[in-house]
Design an enzyme around this catalytic site. Structure first.
Site, short mmCIF file in Angstrom:
data_model
loop_
_atom_site.label_atom_id
_atom_site.label_comp_id
_atom_site.label_asym_id
_atom_site.label_seq_id
_atom_site.Cartn_x
_atom_site.Cartn_y
_atom_site.Cartn_z
N PHE A 19 2.03 6.38 1.99
CA PHE A 19 3.24 5.99 1.27
C PHE A 19 2.82 5.16 0.08
O PHE A 19 2.33 4.04 0.22
CB PHE A 19 4.21 5.19 2.13
CG PHE A 19 5.49 4.87 1.39
CD1 PHE A 19 6.50 5.81 1.31
CD2 PHE A 19 5.64 3.67 0.72
CE1 PHE A 19 7.66 5.55 0.58
CE2 PHE A 19 6.79 3.40 -0.01
CZ PHE A 19 7.81 4.35 -0.08
N ASP A 77 -4.63 0.85 -2.56
CA ASP A 77 -3.23 0.47 -2.70
C ASP A 77 -2.96 -0.67 -1.72
O ASP A 77 -2.75 -0.45 -0.53
CB ASP A 77 -2.34 1.68 -2.40
CG ASP A 77 -0.84 1.35 -2.50
OD1 ASP A 77 -0.49 0.15 -2.49
OD2 ASP A 77 -0.03 2.29 -2.54
N LYS A 120 4.84 -6.07 -4.74
CA LYS A 120 5.61 -6.78 -3.72
C LYS A 120 5.39 -8.30 -3.77
O LYS A 120 6.03 -8.99 -4.54
CB LYS A 120 5.31 -6.20 -2.34
CG LYS A 120 5.85 -4.78 -2.18
CD LYS A 120 5.89 -4.33 -0.76
CE LYS A 120 6.34 -2.88 -0.62
NZ LYS A 120 7.73 -2.66 -1.05
#
Length: 401
Positions: free
Chosen positions: A141, A226, A255
Protein backbone atom coordinates in the site's frame (compact mmCIF):
# COMPACT_ATOMS: atom_id res chain seq x y z
CA UNK A 1 -32.07 12.31 15.98
CA UNK A 2 -29.03 12.61 18.21
CA UNK A 3 -26.16 14.94 17.35
CA UNK A 4 -24.15 11.90 16.22
CA UNK A 5 -26.93 10.59 13.99
CA UNK A 6 -27.53 14.01 12.46
CA UNK A 7 -23.86 14.52 11.61
CA UNK A 8 -23.51 11.03 10.11
CA UNK A 9 -26.69 11.37 8.06
CA UNK A 10 -25.50 14.68 6.62
CA UNK A 11 -22.09 13.21 5.79
CA UNK A 12 -23.69 10.20 4.11
CA UNK A 13 -25.93 12.47 2.04
CA UNK A 14 -23.33 14.98 0.89
CA UNK A 15 -19.93 13.23 0.76
CA UNK A 16 -18.71 10.51 -1.59
CA UNK A 17 -18.63 7.11 0.09
CA UNK A 18 -14.93 6.48 -0.41
CA UNK A 19 -14.49 5.61 3.29
CA UNK A 20 -16.51 3.51 5.71
CA UNK A 21 -15.86 5.28 9.03
CA UNK A 22 -16.99 3.97 12.37
CA UNK A 23 -20.19 5.71 13.58
CA UNK A 24 -18.46 8.14 15.92
CA UNK A 25 -18.29 11.93 15.36
CA UNK A 26 -15.22 13.46 17.01
CA UNK A 27 -15.45 17.05 18.25
CA UNK A 28 -12.18 17.46 20.19
CA UNK A 29 -9.08 15.52 21.15
CA UNK A 30 -6.04 15.69 23.40
CA UNK A 31 -3.14 13.29 23.76
CA UNK A 32 -4.45 9.77 23.21
CA UNK A 33 -8.11 10.65 23.85
CA UNK A 34 -10.90 11.91 21.61
CA UNK A 35 -14.29 13.29 22.62
CA UNK A 36 -17.39 13.04 20.44
CA UNK A 37 -20.17 15.57 19.83
CA UNK A 38 -22.14 14.17 22.77
CA UNK A 39 -19.28 14.32 25.26
CA UNK A 40 -18.24 10.66 25.23
CA UNK A 41 -14.49 10.01 25.49
CA UNK A 42 -12.68 7.39 23.44
CA UNK A 43 -9.13 6.05 23.61
CA UNK A 44 -7.49 6.46 20.21
CA UNK A 45 -5.53 3.32 19.31
CA UNK A 46 -5.16 4.24 15.64
CA UNK A 47 -3.44 7.66 15.75
CA UNK A 48 -4.50 8.64 12.25
CA UNK A 49 -2.67 5.66 10.75
CA UNK A 50 0.53 6.96 12.45
CA UNK A 51 0.02 10.61 11.43
CA UNK A 52 -0.59 11.41 15.12
CA UNK A 53 2.52 9.79 16.57
CA UNK A 54 2.89 12.71 19.00
CA UNK A 55 -0.75 12.74 20.05
CA UNK A 56 -3.67 15.04 19.46
CA UNK A 57 -3.09 18.73 20.11
CA UNK A 58 0.59 18.30 20.98
CA UNK A 59 1.48 21.61 22.61
CA UNK A 60 4.88 22.00 20.96
CA UNK A 61 3.42 21.39 17.50
CA UNK A 62 0.38 23.61 18.01
CA UNK A 63 2.58 26.44 19.32
CA UNK A 64 4.91 26.10 16.34
CA UNK A 65 1.95 26.24 13.96
CA UNK A 66 0.39 29.24 15.72
CA UNK A 67 3.64 31.18 15.66
CA UNK A 68 4.09 30.53 11.95
CA UNK A 69 0.46 31.39 11.16
CA UNK A 70 1.15 34.92 12.39
CA UNK A 71 4.14 35.34 10.05
CA UNK A 72 3.71 33.70 6.61
CA UNK A 73 1.99 30.49 5.51
CA UNK A 74 2.67 30.23 1.79
CA UNK A 75 5.06 31.70 -0.75
CA UNK A 76 5.01 28.85 -3.31
CA UNK A 77 8.44 27.71 -4.44
CA UNK A 78 8.61 30.78 -6.70
CA UNK A 79 10.47 32.42 -3.78
CA UNK A 80 12.63 31.31 -0.89
CA UNK A 81 11.26 31.54 2.63
CA UNK A 82 13.10 31.55 5.94
CA UNK A 83 12.03 28.07 7.16
CA UNK A 84 12.80 26.07 4.04
CA UNK A 85 16.58 25.69 4.29
CA UNK A 86 16.41 24.68 7.96
CA UNK A 87 13.71 22.10 7.24
CA UNK A 88 15.67 20.48 4.41
CA UNK A 89 18.92 20.55 6.36
CA UNK A 90 17.49 19.08 9.56
CA UNK A 91 15.48 16.38 7.79
CA UNK A 92 18.48 15.35 5.71
CA UNK A 93 20.54 15.12 8.91
CA UNK A 94 17.86 13.03 10.64
CA UNK A 95 17.95 10.60 7.71
CA UNK A 96 21.78 10.71 7.39
CA UNK A 97 21.30 11.81 3.79
CA UNK A 98 22.00 14.91 1.72
CA UNK A 99 18.94 16.26 -0.07
CA UNK A 100 15.20 16.66 0.48
CA UNK A 101 12.36 17.08 -2.00
CA UNK A 102 9.28 18.18 -0.02
CA UNK A 103 5.70 17.43 -1.03
CA UNK A 104 2.38 17.31 0.85
CA UNK A 105 0.78 13.85 0.97
CA UNK A 106 2.28 10.40 1.16
CA UNK A 107 0.97 9.50 -2.29
CA UNK A 108 2.63 12.61 -3.74
CA UNK A 109 5.92 11.56 -2.15
CA UNK A 110 5.63 8.05 -3.61
CA UNK A 111 4.86 9.53 -7.05
CA UNK A 112 7.93 11.73 -6.62
CA UNK A 113 10.05 8.70 -5.72
CA UNK A 114 8.82 6.88 -8.84
CA UNK A 115 9.67 9.87 -11.04
CA UNK A 116 13.07 10.22 -9.36
CA UNK A 117 13.92 6.57 -9.91
CA UNK A 118 12.92 6.65 -13.56
CA UNK A 119 14.81 9.86 -14.28
CA UNK A 120 17.88 8.49 -12.45
CA UNK A 121 17.58 5.30 -14.50
CA UNK A 122 17.63 7.19 -17.79
CA UNK A 123 20.12 9.94 -16.88
CA UNK A 124 22.57 7.97 -14.69
CA UNK A 125 22.16 4.23 -15.19
CA UNK A 126 21.63 4.51 -18.93
CA UNK A 127 18.37 2.56 -19.26
CA UNK A 128 16.83 3.04 -22.73
CA UNK A 129 14.09 5.66 -22.80
CA UNK A 130 10.69 4.30 -21.79
CA UNK A 131 12.07 0.95 -20.58
CA UNK A 132 12.59 1.61 -16.85
CA UNK A 133 11.13 -1.01 -14.50
CA UNK A 134 10.40 -0.68 -10.77
CA UNK A 135 9.89 -3.79 -8.65
CA UNK A 136 7.28 -3.69 -5.88
CA UNK A 137 5.88 -6.20 -3.40
CA UNK A 138 2.51 -7.92 -3.37
CA UNK A 139 -0.01 -6.66 -0.79
CA UNK A 140 1.68 -3.26 -0.87
CA UNK A 141 0.00 0.00 0.00
CA UNK A 142 1.69 3.15 -1.25
CA UNK A 143 -1.30 5.40 -1.92
CA UNK A 144 -4.26 5.75 -4.25
CA UNK A 145 -3.22 7.74 -7.32
CA UNK A 146 -3.72 6.16 -10.73
CA UNK A 147 -0.04 5.22 -11.07
CA UNK A 148 0.20 3.81 -7.55
CA UNK A 149 -2.91 1.63 -7.74
CA UNK A 150 -1.55 0.31 -11.04
CA UNK A 151 0.88 -1.79 -9.02
CA UNK A 152 -1.52 -2.65 -6.19
CA UNK A 153 -2.72 -6.23 -5.67
CA UNK A 154 -5.77 -5.11 -3.66
CA UNK A 155 -8.90 -5.43 -5.85
CA UNK A 156 -10.73 -2.74 -3.85
CA UNK A 157 -7.98 -0.22 -4.50
CA UNK A 158 -7.41 -1.21 -8.14
CA UNK A 159 -10.67 -2.29 -9.78
CA UNK A 160 -12.35 -0.06 -12.40
CA UNK A 161 -9.50 2.47 -12.68
CA UNK A 162 -7.76 1.17 -15.81
CA UNK A 163 -5.98 1.57 -18.12
CA UNK A 164 -3.10 1.15 -15.72
CA UNK A 165 0.37 2.68 -15.73
CA UNK A 166 3.02 0.23 -17.02
CA UNK A 167 6.58 -0.14 -15.79
CA UNK A 168 6.11 -2.11 -12.56
CA UNK A 169 6.70 -5.73 -11.64
CA UNK A 170 5.15 -7.31 -8.55
CA UNK A 171 6.94 -10.01 -6.54
CA UNK A 172 5.95 -11.72 -3.26
CA UNK A 173 6.82 -9.71 -0.15
CA UNK A 174 9.71 -11.20 1.78
CA UNK A 175 10.91 -13.40 -1.12
CA UNK A 176 14.51 -12.58 -2.06
CA UNK A 177 14.68 -15.31 -4.72
CA UNK A 178 11.70 -13.85 -6.56
CA UNK A 179 13.22 -10.39 -6.28
CA UNK A 180 16.53 -11.55 -7.72
CA UNK A 181 14.82 -13.31 -10.63
CA UNK A 182 12.71 -10.23 -11.43
CA UNK A 183 15.71 -7.93 -11.80
CA UNK A 184 16.88 -7.06 -15.28
CA UNK A 185 19.25 -4.50 -16.76
CA UNK A 186 16.28 -2.14 -17.03
CA UNK A 187 15.36 -2.33 -13.33
CA UNK A 188 15.88 1.09 -11.77
CA UNK A 189 14.42 0.63 -8.27
CA UNK A 190 12.88 -1.66 -5.68
CA UNK A 191 10.09 0.09 -3.79
CA UNK A 192 8.94 -1.62 -0.58
CA UNK A 193 7.53 -0.94 2.87
CA UNK A 194 9.94 -2.20 5.57
CA UNK A 195 6.75 -3.24 7.39
CA UNK A 196 3.53 -3.51 5.40
CA UNK A 197 0.91 -1.51 7.31
CA UNK A 198 -2.31 -1.76 5.33
CA UNK A 199 -1.68 -5.46 4.72
CA UNK A 200 -2.00 -6.08 8.47
CA UNK A 201 1.33 -4.88 9.91
CA UNK A 202 3.38 -7.58 8.18
CA UNK A 203 7.01 -7.79 9.32
CA UNK A 204 9.26 -9.40 6.68
CA UNK A 205 11.47 -12.40 7.53
CA UNK A 206 14.75 -11.65 9.29
CA UNK A 207 17.43 -10.93 6.73
CA UNK A 208 15.02 -9.78 4.02
CA UNK A 209 15.82 -6.07 4.20
CA UNK A 210 19.61 -6.65 4.28
CA UNK A 211 19.11 -9.01 1.34
CA UNK A 212 17.25 -6.34 -0.61
CA UNK A 213 20.04 -3.88 0.18
CA UNK A 214 22.72 -6.32 -1.03
CA UNK A 215 20.85 -7.20 -4.23
CA UNK A 216 20.17 -3.60 -5.16
CA UNK A 217 23.80 -2.64 -4.63
CA UNK A 218 24.99 -5.56 -6.76
CA UNK A 219 22.68 -4.68 -9.64
CA UNK A 220 22.98 -0.87 -9.49
CA UNK A 221 19.33 -0.50 -8.51
CA UNK A 222 17.86 2.04 -6.08
CA UNK A 223 16.40 0.74 -2.80
CA UNK A 224 13.41 2.95 -1.95
CA UNK A 225 11.95 2.50 1.55
CA UNK A 226 8.38 3.72 1.99
CA UNK A 227 8.45 4.67 5.67
CA UNK A 228 5.32 6.81 5.55
CA UNK A 229 3.62 4.70 8.24
CA UNK A 230 6.58 2.85 9.77
CA UNK A 231 8.96 5.78 10.10
CA UNK A 232 9.50 8.61 12.58
CA UNK A 233 9.42 6.61 15.81
CA UNK A 234 6.51 4.22 15.34
CA UNK A 235 8.52 0.99 15.56
CA UNK A 236 10.85 2.01 18.38
CA UNK A 237 13.51 3.45 16.10
CA UNK A 238 13.46 6.52 13.88
CA UNK A 239 13.09 4.26 10.83
CA UNK A 240 11.95 0.65 10.63
CA UNK A 241 14.94 -0.13 8.38
CA UNK A 242 17.20 0.49 11.37
CA UNK A 243 16.03 -2.70 13.08
CA UNK A 244 18.14 -4.65 10.56
CA UNK A 245 20.92 -2.11 10.17
CA UNK A 246 19.82 -1.13 6.67
CA UNK A 247 20.13 2.28 5.03
CA UNK A 248 18.19 2.56 1.75
CA UNK A 249 19.03 4.87 -1.11
CA UNK A 250 15.85 6.83 -0.57
CA UNK A 251 13.31 7.36 2.21
CA UNK A 252 9.72 8.26 1.43
CA UNK A 253 8.20 10.04 4.43
CA UNK A 254 4.84 11.53 5.36
CA UNK A 255 2.08 11.22 7.97
CA UNK A 256 3.88 11.88 11.30
CA UNK A 257 6.19 14.39 9.60
CA UNK A 258 3.30 16.87 9.82
CA UNK A 259 2.49 15.90 13.40
CA UNK A 260 -1.21 15.50 12.62
CA UNK A 261 -1.37 19.28 12.19
CA UNK A 262 -0.68 19.81 8.48
CA UNK A 263 0.08 17.43 5.59
CA UNK A 264 3.84 17.17 5.04
CA UNK A 265 5.73 14.58 3.02
CA UNK A 266 9.18 14.29 1.54
CA UNK A 267 11.60 12.22 -0.46
CA UNK A 268 15.05 12.16 1.13
CA UNK A 269 18.12 10.84 -0.67
CA UNK A 270 21.64 11.63 -1.85
CA UNK A 271 22.69 14.52 -4.02
CA UNK A 272 23.62 12.05 -6.79
CA UNK A 273 20.04 10.81 -6.91
CA UNK A 274 17.88 13.88 -6.22
CA UNK A 275 20.34 15.94 -8.22
CA UNK A 276 18.79 14.57 -11.43
CA UNK A 277 16.05 17.21 -11.19
CA UNK A 278 16.47 20.57 -12.86
CA UNK A 279 14.20 23.62 -12.32
CA UNK A 280 10.76 23.13 -13.82
CA UNK A 281 10.96 19.32 -14.04
CA UNK A 282 8.94 18.63 -10.88
CA UNK A 283 7.14 20.75 -8.32
CA UNK A 284 4.29 21.46 -5.93
CA UNK A 285 2.66 24.78 -5.02
CA UNK A 286 2.27 23.81 -1.36
CA UNK A 287 5.26 21.45 -1.03
CA UNK A 288 7.69 22.83 1.54
CA UNK A 289 5.43 25.75 2.49
CA UNK A 290 6.40 27.82 5.57
CA UNK A 291 3.65 26.43 7.82
CA UNK A 292 4.50 22.85 6.92
CA UNK A 293 8.22 23.47 7.45
CA UNK A 294 7.64 25.09 10.85
CA UNK A 295 5.63 22.12 12.13
CA UNK A 296 7.96 19.54 10.59
CA UNK A 297 11.00 21.26 12.10
CA UNK A 298 9.43 20.81 15.54
CA UNK A 299 8.71 17.15 14.75
CA UNK A 300 12.35 16.65 13.76
CA UNK A 301 13.56 18.38 16.95
CA UNK A 302 11.37 16.08 19.05
CA UNK A 303 12.68 12.99 17.28
CA UNK A 304 16.30 14.06 17.70
CA UNK A 305 16.00 13.57 21.47
CA UNK A 306 15.29 9.85 21.00
CA UNK A 307 12.68 9.87 23.77
CA UNK A 308 9.76 9.01 21.49
CA UNK A 309 11.62 6.13 19.87
CA UNK A 310 12.57 4.81 23.32
CA UNK A 311 9.01 5.13 24.54
CA UNK A 312 7.66 3.29 21.49
CA UNK A 313 10.17 0.50 22.06
CA UNK A 314 9.38 0.07 25.77
CA UNK A 315 5.60 0.34 25.49
CA UNK A 316 5.75 -1.73 22.31
CA UNK A 317 7.41 -4.60 24.17
CA UNK A 318 4.63 -4.42 26.74
CA UNK A 319 1.93 -4.27 24.05
CA UNK A 320 3.25 -7.32 22.23
CA UNK A 321 3.65 -9.31 25.45
CA UNK A 322 0.01 -8.68 26.35
CA UNK A 323 -1.25 -9.38 22.84
CA UNK A 324 0.86 -12.54 22.75
CA UNK A 325 -1.02 -13.85 25.77
CA UNK A 326 -4.28 -13.34 23.91
CA UNK A 327 -2.95 -15.28 20.93
CA UNK A 328 -2.88 -18.46 22.99
CA UNK A 329 -6.52 -18.38 24.01
CA UNK A 330 -8.32 -19.14 20.78
CA UNK A 331 -9.81 -15.69 20.23
CA UNK A 332 -6.70 -14.31 18.51
CA UNK A 333 -5.06 -16.33 15.76
CA UNK A 334 -1.90 -14.26 15.29
CA UNK A 335 -0.20 -11.05 16.35
CA UNK A 336 2.44 -9.22 14.31
CA UNK A 337 4.23 -5.93 14.47
CA UNK A 338 7.04 -3.94 16.00
CA UNK A 339 7.09 -1.14 18.55
CA UNK A 340 3.72 0.51 19.16
CA UNK A 341 2.26 -1.08 16.06
CA UNK A 342 0.41 -4.38 15.85
CA UNK A 343 -1.81 -6.33 13.52
CA UNK A 344 -4.16 -8.67 15.39
CA UNK A 345 -5.87 -11.49 13.50
CA UNK A 346 -9.18 -12.22 15.24
CA UNK A 347 -10.63 -15.75 15.03
CA UNK A 348 -13.31 -15.48 12.30
CA UNK A 349 -15.86 -17.18 14.56
CA UNK A 350 -15.80 -14.09 16.80
CA UNK A 351 -16.60 -11.69 13.96
CA UNK A 352 -15.02 -9.64 11.23
CA UNK A 353 -12.45 -6.96 11.94
CA UNK A 354 -15.15 -4.38 11.34
CA UNK A 355 -17.47 -6.02 13.87
CA UNK A 356 -14.72 -6.20 16.48
CA UNK A 357 -13.89 -2.53 15.84
CA UNK A 358 -17.55 -1.59 16.37
CA UNK A 359 -17.71 -3.57 19.63
CA UNK A 360 -14.54 -1.88 20.83
CA UNK A 361 -16.06 1.48 19.96
CA UNK A 362 -18.95 0.63 22.29
CA UNK A 363 -16.29 0.09 24.97
CA UNK A 364 -14.86 3.55 24.14
CA UNK A 365 -11.79 2.29 22.29
CA UNK A 366 -11.14 3.20 18.65
CA UNK A 367 -9.25 0.92 16.26
CA UNK A 368 -9.77 0.08 12.59
CA UNK A 369 -9.99 -3.13 10.63
CA UNK A 370 -8.17 -4.28 7.52
CA UNK A 371 -8.36 -7.40 5.36
CA UNK A 372 -11.25 -9.32 6.89
CA UNK A 373 -10.63 -10.26 10.51
CA UNK A 374 -7.54 -8.15 11.23
CA UNK A 375 -7.52 -5.07 13.44
CA UNK A 376 -4.64 -2.63 13.69
CA UNK A 377 -3.38 -1.14 16.94
CA UNK A 378 -1.18 1.96 16.66
CA UNK A 379 -1.70 4.38 19.55
CA UNK A 380 -0.01 7.77 19.78
CA UNK A 381 3.52 7.36 21.11
CA UNK A 382 2.60 9.64 24.02
CA UNK A 383 0.00 7.20 25.39
CA UNK A 384 0.50 6.28 29.06
CA UNK A 385 1.03 2.67 30.09
CA UNK A 386 -2.12 2.94 32.22
CA UNK A 387 -4.24 4.06 29.27
CA UNK A 388 -2.73 1.38 27.03
CA UNK A 389 -3.56 -1.27 29.62
CA UNK A 390 -7.10 0.12 29.92
CA UNK A 391 -7.51 -0.27 26.17
CA UNK A 392 -6.14 -3.80 26.24
CA UNK A 393 -8.57 -4.66 29.03
CA UNK A 394 -11.43 -3.47 26.80
CA UNK A 395 -10.10 -5.68 24.01
CA UNK A 396 -10.11 -8.66 26.37
CA UNK A 397 -13.68 -7.85 27.35
CA UNK A 398 -14.81 -7.77 23.72
CA UNK A 399 -13.00 -10.99 22.85
CA UNK A 400 -14.31 -12.85 25.90
CA UNK A 401 -17.87 -11.74 25.17
Amino acid sequence: MSATETAIASAEAHSAHNYHPLPVVVASAEGAWMTDVEGRRYLDLLAGYSALNFGHGNRRLIDAAKAQLERVTLTSRAFHHDRFADFCTRLAELCSMEMVLPMNTGAEAVETAVKTARKWGYRVKGVPDGMAKIIVASDNFHGRTTTIISFSTDPEARADYGPYTPGFEIVPYGDLTALREAMTENTVAVLIEPIQGEAGVLVPPAGYLPGVRELTRERNVLFIADEIQSGLGRTGKTFACEHEGVVPDMYVLGKALGGGVVPVSAVVSSADILGVFKPGEHGSTFGGNPLACAVALEVIAMLRTGEYQERAAELGDHLHRELGLLAGGGAVEAVRGRGLWAGVDIAPALGTGREISERLMEERVLVKDTHGSTIRIAPPLVISKEDLDWGLDRLRTVLSA
